[in-house]
Design a protein around this motif. Structure first.
Motif, PDB file in Angstrom:
ATOM      1  N   GLY A   1       0.795  -1.224   0.000  1.00 48.98           N
ATOM      2  CA  GLY A   1       0.000   0.000   0.000  1.00 48.98           C
ATOM      3  C   GLY A   1       0.823   1.268   0.000  1.00 48.98           C
ATOM      4  N   CYS A   2       0.128   2.415   0.075  1.00 47.65           N
ATOM      5  CA  CYS A   2       0.808   3.713   0.039  1.00 47.65           C
ATOM      6  C   CYS A   2      -0.026   4.759   0.772  1.00 47.65           C
ATOM      7  N   ASP A   3       0.652   5.593   1.597  1.00 45.72           N
ATOM      8  CA  ASP A   3      -0.051   6.650   2.334  1.00 45.72           C
ATOM      9  C   ASP A   3       0.029   7.998   1.632  1.00 45.72           C
ATOM     10  N   PHE A   4       0.758   8.083   0.521  1.00 44.92           N
ATOM     11  CA  PHE A   4       0.824   9.353  -0.215  1.00 44.92           C
ATOM     12  C   PHE A   4      -0.450   9.518  -1.039  1.00 44.92           C
ATOM     13  N   LYS A   5      -0.645  10.741  -1.535  1.00 38.44           N
ATOM     14  CA  LYS A   5      -1.831  10.962  -2.364  1.00 38.44           C
ATOM     15  C   LYS A   5      -1.410  11.752  -3.593  1.00 38.44           C
ATOM     16  N   CYS A   6      -0.420  11.254  -4.320  1.00 40.89           N
ATOM     17  CA  CYS A   6       0.025  11.954  -5.530  1.00 40.89           C
ATOM     18  C   CYS A   6      -1.197  12.070  -6.447  1.00 40.89           C
ATOM     19  N   THR A   7      -1.408  13.280  -6.992  1.00 38.39           N
ATOM     20  CA  THR A   7      -2.722  13.561  -7.591  1.00 38.39           C
ATOM     21  C   THR A   7      -2.999  12.796  -8.885  1.00 38.39           C
ATOM     22  N   TYR A   8      -1.943  12.195  -9.481  1.00 36.80           N
ATOM     23  CA  TYR A   8      -2.126  11.463 -10.741  1.00 36.80           C
ATOM     24  C   TYR A   8      -2.273   9.966 -10.500  1.00 36.80           C
ATOM     25  N   CYS A   9      -2.058   9.504  -9.270  1.00 40.44           N
ATOM     26  CA  CYS A   9      -1.765   8.088  -9.032  1.00 40.44           C
ATOM     27  C   CYS A   9      -2.950   7.296  -8.452  1.00 40.44           C
ATOM     28  N   ILE A  10      -3.151   6.134  -9.014  1.00 43.04           N
ATOM     29  CA  ILE A  10      -4.285   5.290  -8.612  1.00 43.04           C
ATOM     30  C   ILE A  10      -3.887   4.267  -7.532  1.00 43.04           C
ATOM     31  N   VAL A  11      -2.564   4.161  -7.289  1.00 46.96           N
ATOM     32  CA  VAL A  11      -2.079   3.102  -6.389  1.00 46.96           C
ATOM     33  C   VAL A  11      -2.745   3.127  -5.005  1.00 46.96           C
ATOM     34  N   PRO A  12      -2.817   4.294  -4.322  1.00 46.83           N
ATOM     35  CA  PRO A  12      -3.409   4.255  -2.974  1.00 46.83           C
ATOM     36  C   PRO A  12      -4.843   3.713  -2.984  1.00 46.83           C
ATOM     37  N   SER A  13      -5.596   3.991  -4.067  1.00 48.29           N
ATOM     38  CA  SER A  13      -6.975   3.501  -4.032  1.00 48.29           C
ATOM     39  C   SER A  13      -7.061   2.012  -4.351  1.00 48.29           C
TER      40      SER A  13
ATOM     41  N   PRO B   1      12.013   3.814  -3.606  1.00 52.18           N
ATOM     42  CA  PRO B   1      12.088   4.740  -2.485  1.00 52.18           C
ATOM     43  C   PRO B   1      11.422   6.074  -2.838  1.00 52.18           C
ATOM     44  N   HIS B   2      11.040   6.824  -1.825  1.00 51.52           N
ATOM     45  CA  HIS B   2      10.499   8.171  -2.044  1.00 51.52           C
ATOM     46  C   HIS B   2      11.596   9.162  -1.651  1.00 51.52           C
ATOM     47  N   PRO B   3      11.808  10.220  -2.474  1.00 50.70           N
ATOM     48  CA  PRO B   3      12.911  11.154  -2.172  1.00 50.70           C
ATOM     49  C   PRO B   3      12.874  11.690  -0.744  1.00 50.70           C
TER      50      PRO B   3
ATOM     51  N   GLY C   1       8.444  -2.075  -1.914  1.00 45.24           N
ATOM     52  CA  GLY C   1       7.352  -1.293  -1.321  1.00 45.24           C
ATOM     53  C   GLY C   1       7.154  -0.050  -2.162  1.00 45.24           C
ATOM     54  N   GLN C   2       5.956   0.546  -2.116  1.00 38.27           N
ATOM     55  CA  GLN C   2       5.697   1.739  -2.944  1.00 38.27           C
ATOM     56  C   GLN C   2       6.482   2.942  -2.451  1.00 38.27           C
ATOM     57  N   THR C   3       6.693   3.032  -1.150  1.00 37.89           N
ATOM     58  CA  THR C   3       7.574   4.064  -0.589  1.00 37.89           C
ATOM     59  C   THR C   3       8.474   3.297   0.382  1.00 37.89           C
ATOM     60  N   VAL C   4       9.285   2.443  -0.192  1.00 41.42           N
ATOM     61  CA  VAL C   4       9.961   1.386   0.560  1.00 41.42           C
ATOM     62  C   VAL C   4      10.819   1.934   1.704  1.00 41.42           C
TER      63      VAL C   4
ATOM     64  N   LYS D   1       1.435  16.931  -5.752  1.00 40.20           N
ATOM     65  CA  LYS D   1       1.511  16.630  -4.302  1.00 40.20           C
ATOM     66  C   LYS D   1       2.623  15.629  -4.004  1.00 40.20           C
ATOM     67  N   ARG D   2       3.802  15.874  -4.584  1.00 43.78           N
ATOM     68  CA  ARG D   2       4.924  14.958  -4.351  1.00 43.78           C
ATOM     69  C   ARG D   2       5.627  15.228  -3.030  1.00 43.78           C
ATOM     70  N   GLY D   3       5.478  16.465  -2.514  1.00 42.99           N
ATOM     71  CA  GLY D   3       6.054  16.731  -1.191  1.00 42.99           C
ATOM     72  C   GLY D   3       7.501  17.206  -1.207  1.00 42.99           C
TER      73      GLY D   3
HETATM   74 FE1  SF4 Z   1       2.178   6.456  -3.658  1.00 42.89          FE
HETATM   75 FE2  SF4 Z   1       4.154   6.436  -5.462  1.00 42.89          FE
HETATM   76 FE3  SF4 Z   1       1.584   6.590  -6.252  1.00 42.89          FE
HETATM   77 FE4  SF4 Z   1       2.718   8.679  -5.058  1.00 42.89          FE
HETATM   78  S1  SF4 Z   1       3.327   7.760  -7.044  1.00 42.89           S
HETATM   79  S2  SF4 Z   1       0.692   7.832  -4.581  1.00 42.89           S
HETATM   80  S3  SF4 Z   1       4.076   7.681  -3.605  1.00 42.89           S
HETATM   81  S4  SF4 Z   1       2.536   4.896  -5.207  1.00 42.89           S
END
Ligand code: SF4
Ligand code: SAM
Length: 397
Positions: A129-141, A207-209, A173-176, A246-248
């Motif tokens: 899973g992933c706790d980020f909410k990047c605005t283009y990304c479907i992974v968290p859902s 990894p996430h930067p 991991g998505q943000t390993v 929303k990459r942070g």
């Molecule tokens: Fe999570 Fe990576 Fe998708 Fe951002 S791009 S929401 S960090 S899986």
């Protein structure tokens, strides 16, 4: 991650008597593990499913399992459209996969799992899973919030793999690098994995930067078995677009992290999205200049693909011809990266983990041709004498 999930699902099928075949015609069951990150990936999976219709009609006892992120996203709709689907196993329910198999009544009861010999280079999922909410990304859902697996369980799995011949582990991991299990941080886990007898190399992705902190650099300096390569997706070179995604982090912060990693001897590869809805020509040019500045060894470039339910999918899309043009300009630039970075290895001394007859990878992830007599699984010290395209030519020292 899908490779690792496929291996895990395969083990549960093995426990119920399944073996692998390369031939569709001789298969009794097909498992399609799917991706939905971009529309194209999802389409390919569904069109394959369409092709399987004939296969199933020829023998209705044949079993089709549709799994992964597209299964999670489309679930019920899919079963309506393709009633011949036997099992739909969404990415969120991978832990329930054995229960789904048993409930279906299509497989014999589970016996003891005798896993096939693991690969020399194996994956281990440490976080789902992933706790980020990047605005283009479907992974968290489709994969849900972060769940870190217990460090003890991860180490046990790696010790078992190493005892059966695995030399290189890639932690997944998505943000390993945001991994945390109680007091065990990602850096602690890396340290413990690098100490497992038999393990020669430890890699991780993605990894996430934001989570590249000093403790990671400290542990890397102490543990040469931590491979000197990181794949860190940047997505855009414009701080404005990064904020809208929303990459942070900003462009500057990203470059700062890269510099620290490179100073520690790491090679860096990345992912870039072109044509995010708010990307102007100037933003795009900033991405081009970031590629020049960062000195990536490779970059995977994707055309922005709107994903239903994500905030960016509500925004006005850029015209397709602009997306195509920007992608082609970026790809042209990126094509030269590998040549430059492979050439830069000439004259250096490296350690190569031999993965195939006469071929292996350096710690910083460059492919090298080595003496054919080097045993597979050994780590050898070599001098790099020449580079041709994406292959180094090495002499044993
Ligand atoms: Fe999570 Fe990576 Fe998708 Fe951002 S791009 S929401 S960090 S899986
Ligand atoms: N978790 C990683 C991160 O933080 O960047 C990336 C995971 S994502 C599954 C893999 C890659 O797919 C991303 O790095 C991004 O470049 C690309 N991607 C994700 N969503 C996309 C979209 N909607 N359109 C195009 N590319 C996308």
């Amino acid at each position: 991650m899908n490779f690792a999930d496929s291996e895990e699902m395969f083990l549960h099928l093995c426990a119920r008597g399944a073996t692998l075949t390369d031939h569709l015609e001789s298969a009794d069951a097909v498992l399609i593990n799917t991706c939905t990150v971009r529309d194209h990936a999802e389409h390919r999976a569904i069109s394959f499913l369409g092709r399987l219709m004939k296969w199933k009609r020829e023998n209705p006892k044949r079993i089709i399992i549709f799994a992964g992120c597209a299964a999670q996203r489309l679930g019920k709709k899919l079963q309506k459209r393709y009633p011949f689907l036997d099992i739909v196993a969404g990415a969120k329910s991978i832990e329930d996969f054995p229960t789904l198999l048993d409930k279906s009544g299509l497989f014999s009861p589970a016996g003891q799992v005798i896993p096939p010999a693991p690969n020399l280079s194996a994956y281990t999922t440490i976080m789902r899973g992933c706790d980020f909410k990047c605005t283009y990304c479907i992974v968290p859902s489709v994969r849900g919030p972060v769940k870190c697996l217990p460090a003890e369980m991860i180490l046990k799995e790696i010790i078992e793999k190493a005892a059966r011949g695995t030399k290189e582990i890639t932690l997944l991991g998505q943000t390993v690098n945001a991994y945390k299990d109680g007091e065990t941080s990602f850096a602690d886990l890396l340290y413990h994995v690098s100490q497992v007898p038999g393990i020669e190399r430890v890699r991780f992705t993605s990894p996430h930067p934001l989570y590249f902190t000093q403790d990671f650099l400290d542990v890397a300096k102490r543990c040469p078995k931590i491979a000197r390569h990181v794949h860190i997706p940047v997505q855009s070179g414009s701080s404005k677009v990064l904020q809208e995604m929303k990459r942070g982090y900003t462009r500057e912060l990203f470059l700062e992290k890269i510099r620290a990693l490179k100073d520690c001897g790491f090679s860096v590869s990345t992912d870039i999205i072109v044509g995010f809805p708010t990307e102007t020509q100037e933003d795009f040019e900033q991405t081009l200049s970031l590629v020049d500045e960062a000195g990536f060894m490779a970059a995977y470039c994707f055309k922005y693909s709107p994903r239903q339910g994500t905030p960016a999918a509500q925004m006005q899309l850029l015209p397709e011809n602009i997306l195509e043009k920007r992608l082609s300009i970026l790809l042209n630039k990126v094509r030269g990266l590998a040549d430059v970075s492979y050439q830069a290895q000439v004259g250096t001394v490296q350690e190569v983990l031999v993965e195939q007859p006469g071929k292996g990878r350096t710690s910083s992830n460059y492919w090298a041709k080595v003496d054919a007599s080097c045993p597979i699984g050994s780590v050898i010290k070599v001098a790099i004498e020449k580079a041709e395209g994406t292959l180094l030519f090495a002499r044993n020292l």
